[in-house]
Motif scaffolding. Sequence first.
Motif, PDB file in Angstrom:
ATOM      1  N   UNK A  37      25.287  -1.110 -80.644  1.00 58.71           N
ATOM      2  CA  UNK A  37      25.675  -1.919 -79.485  1.00 58.71           C
ATOM      3  C   UNK A  37      24.487  -2.213 -78.573  1.00 58.71           C
ATOM      4  N   UNK A  38      23.400  -1.457 -78.700  1.00 61.79           N
ATOM      5  CA  UNK A  38      22.218  -1.677 -77.868  1.00 61.79           C
ATOM      6  C   UNK A  38      21.243  -2.661 -78.500  1.00 61.79           C
ATOM      7  N   UNK A  39      21.377  -2.911 -79.773  1.00 62.20           N
ATOM      8  CA  UNK A  39      20.380  -3.692 -80.509  1.00 62.20           C
ATOM      9  C   UNK A  39      21.005  -4.813 -81.340  1.00 62.20           C
ATOM     10  N   UNK A  40      21.890  -5.552 -80.738  1.00 62.07           N
ATOM     11  CA  UNK A  40      22.509  -6.659 -81.461  1.00 62.07           C
ATOM     12  C   UNK A  40      21.580  -7.861 -81.405  1.00 62.07           C
ATOM     13  N   UNK A  41      21.541  -8.608 -82.485  1.00 61.73           N
ATOM     14  CA  UNK A  41      20.710  -9.806 -82.559  1.00 61.73           C
ATOM     15  C   UNK A  41      21.530 -10.899 -83.224  1.00 61.73           C
ATOM     16  N   UNK A  42      21.504 -12.081 -82.628  1.00 61.87           N
ATOM     17  CA  UNK A  42      22.159 -13.242 -83.235  1.00 61.87           C
ATOM     18  C   UNK A  42      21.104 -14.316 -83.456  1.00 61.87           C
ATOM     19  N   UNK A  43      21.429 -15.262 -84.326  1.00 62.10           N
ATOM     20  CA  UNK A  43      20.531 -16.372 -84.601  1.00 62.10           C
ATOM     21  C   UNK A  43      21.107 -17.617 -83.928  1.00 62.10           C
ATOM     22  N   UNK A  44      20.277 -18.280 -83.131  1.00 64.08           N
ATOM     23  CA  UNK A  44      20.724 -19.487 -82.433  1.00 64.08           C
ATOM     24  C   UNK A  44      20.680 -20.691 -83.387  1.00 64.08           C
ATOM     25  N   UNK A  45      21.241 -21.815 -82.947  1.00 61.77           N
ATOM     26  CA  UNK A  45      21.273 -23.021 -83.794  1.00 61.77           C
ATOM     27  C   UNK A  45      19.880 -23.489 -84.194  1.00 61.77           C
ATOM     28  N   UNK A  47      17.434 -21.546 -84.925  1.00 62.13           N
ATOM     29  CA  UNK A  47      16.820 -20.538 -85.777  1.00 62.13           C
ATOM     30  C   UNK A  47      16.119 -19.407 -85.065  1.00 62.13           C
ATOM     31  N   UNK A  48      16.195 -19.368 -83.733  1.00 59.98           N
ATOM     32  CA  UNK A  48      15.568 -18.272 -82.982  1.00 59.98           C
ATOM     33  C   UNK A  48      16.482 -17.066 -82.944  1.00 59.98           C
ATOM     34  N   UNK A  49      15.914 -15.909 -82.611  1.00 55.88           N
ATOM     35  CA  UNK A  49      16.701 -14.693 -82.433  1.00 55.88           C
ATOM     36  C   UNK A  49      16.988 -14.480 -80.957  1.00 55.88           C
ATOM     37  N   UNK A  50      18.211 -14.047 -80.672  1.00 54.08           N
ATOM     38  CA  UNK A  50      18.612 -13.683 -79.312  1.00 54.08           C
ATOM     39  C   UNK A  50      19.122 -12.250 -79.369  1.00 54.08           C
ATOM     40  N   UNK A  51      18.414 -11.342 -78.689  1.00 55.59           N
ATOM     41  CA  UNK A  51      18.821  -9.938 -78.689  1.00 55.59           C
ATOM     42  C   UNK A  51      19.710  -9.669 -77.481  1.00 55.59           C
ATOM     43  N   UNK A  52      20.707  -8.810 -77.696  1.00 58.10           N
ATOM     44  CA  UNK A  52      21.601  -8.461 -76.591  1.00 58.10           C
ATOM     45  C   UNK A  52      22.153  -7.063 -76.808  1.00 58.10           C
ATOM     46  N   UNK A  53      22.673  -6.501 -75.741  1.00 59.43           N
ATOM     47  CA  UNK A  53      23.270  -5.169 -75.762  1.00 59.43           C
ATOM     48  C   UNK A  53      24.634  -5.239 -75.088  1.00 59.43           C
ATOM     49  N   UNK A  54      25.503  -4.346 -75.502  1.00 56.30           N
ATOM     50  CA  UNK A  54      26.841  -4.255 -74.921  1.00 56.30           C
ATOM     51  C   UNK A  54      27.107  -2.819 -74.502  1.00 56.30           C
ATOM     52  N   UNK A  55      27.865  -2.659 -73.440  1.00 58.11           N
ATOM     53  CA  UNK A  55      28.273  -1.334 -72.980  1.00 58.11           C
ATOM     54  C   UNK A  55      29.697  -1.437 -72.455  1.00 58.11           C
ATOM     55  N   UNK A  56      30.318  -0.305 -72.260  1.00 57.32           N
ATOM     56  CA  UNK A  56      31.664  -0.292 -71.712  1.00 57.32           C
ATOM     57  C   UNK A  56      32.728  -0.413 -72.775  1.00 57.32           C
ATOM     58  N   UNK A  57      33.862  -0.940 -72.369  1.00 52.37           N
ATOM     59  CA  UNK A  57      35.037  -1.079 -73.231  1.00 52.37           C
ATOM     60  C   UNK A  57      34.890  -2.319 -74.110  1.00 52.37           C
ATOM     61  N   UNK A  58      34.794  -2.177 -75.441  1.00 51.92           N
ATOM     62  CA  UNK A  58      34.622  -3.351 -76.309  1.00 51.92           C
ATOM     63  C   UNK A  58      35.745  -4.378 -76.171  1.00 51.92           C
ATOM     64  N   UNK A  59      36.927  -3.946 -75.731  1.00 52.16           N
ATOM     65  CA  UNK A  59      38.048  -4.873 -75.542  1.00 52.16           C
ATOM     66  C   UNK A  59      38.225  -5.256 -74.076  1.00 52.16           C
ATOM     67  N   UNK A  60      37.310  -4.828 -73.202  1.00 56.21           N
ATOM     68  CA  UNK A  60      37.436  -5.075 -71.773  1.00 56.21           C
ATOM     69  C   UNK A  60      37.052  -6.483 -71.364  1.00 56.21           C
ATOM     70  N   UNK A  61      37.229  -6.769 -70.071  1.00 56.67           N
ATOM     71  CA  UNK A  61      36.876  -8.084 -69.527  1.00 56.67           C
ATOM     72  C   UNK A  61      35.356  -8.237 -69.590  1.00 56.67           C
ATOM     73  N   UNK A  62      34.854  -9.339 -70.186  1.00 56.93           N
ATOM     74  CA  UNK A  62      33.403  -9.484 -70.358  1.00 56.93           C
ATOM     75  C   UNK A  62      32.665  -9.852 -69.075  1.00 56.93           C
ATOM     76  N   UNK A  63      31.568  -9.147 -68.843  1.00 58.28           N
ATOM     77  CA  UNK A  63      30.673  -9.398 -67.719  1.00 58.28           C
ATOM     78  C   UNK A  63      29.274  -9.603 -68.297  1.00 58.28           C
ATOM     79  N   UNK A  64      28.709 -10.790 -68.079  1.00 58.50           N
ATOM     80  CA  UNK A  64      27.344 -11.055 -68.516  1.00 58.50           C
ATOM     81  C   UNK A  64      26.406 -10.686 -67.378  1.00 58.50           C
ATOM     82  N   UNK A  65      25.466  -9.785 -67.653  1.00 57.77           N
ATOM     83  CA  UNK A  65      24.531  -9.294 -66.639  1.00 57.77           C
ATOM     84  C   UNK A  65      23.153  -9.872 -66.890  1.00 57.77           C
TER      85      UNK A  65
END
Length: 182
Positions: A37-45, A47-65
Amino acid sequence: MGAAKSKGAGPGAGPPPPPPPARAAADAGPEGLGGRRANRVMVTRDGRHLSFAEAGDPAGFPVLCFFGVGSSRYLVLLFDDAARRLGLRVIACDRPGFGRSSPAAGGGFAAFARDVEALCATLRLRRVALWGHSVGCAYVAACALLVAGCQFFGGESLRGFAKRLFDLLLAGIASAFLPFHR
């Protein structure tokens, strides 16, 4: 015959056992910095990489920080326990060119907003809250203006939500640094 050594506190008892290791701020969250959950990476349209991390309740209300200069996605790990208690899914991504995120041509606020739009689409987030600290507030404004397809949290309930985020911040900081003050 020599006398047996006493295990009690007295002369010759030896040093007390070391205290248990404190949980370091960098290890916040159930998986720490090395966790999935700390080292997630997605590929943008593009072709770049976007790294992100998540914390808290995986089913909770999403907050982008969005944090200030010199910060990274790992800061949300400090909020893991408090976010779980509040029913929040806290997400932070590294800006283009930082962390594991690839640089973006042109860069700036618009490029970051495009990345956030792609992140929301990938995670299937339709309704999110935005929270910024320091220069992260400028990125919040850019996303509120430029990101399509997401309904950002606002309106009359914003005051209550701001209070919850403030409580989350205080609880996260307290739980992260408490071991250092014992």
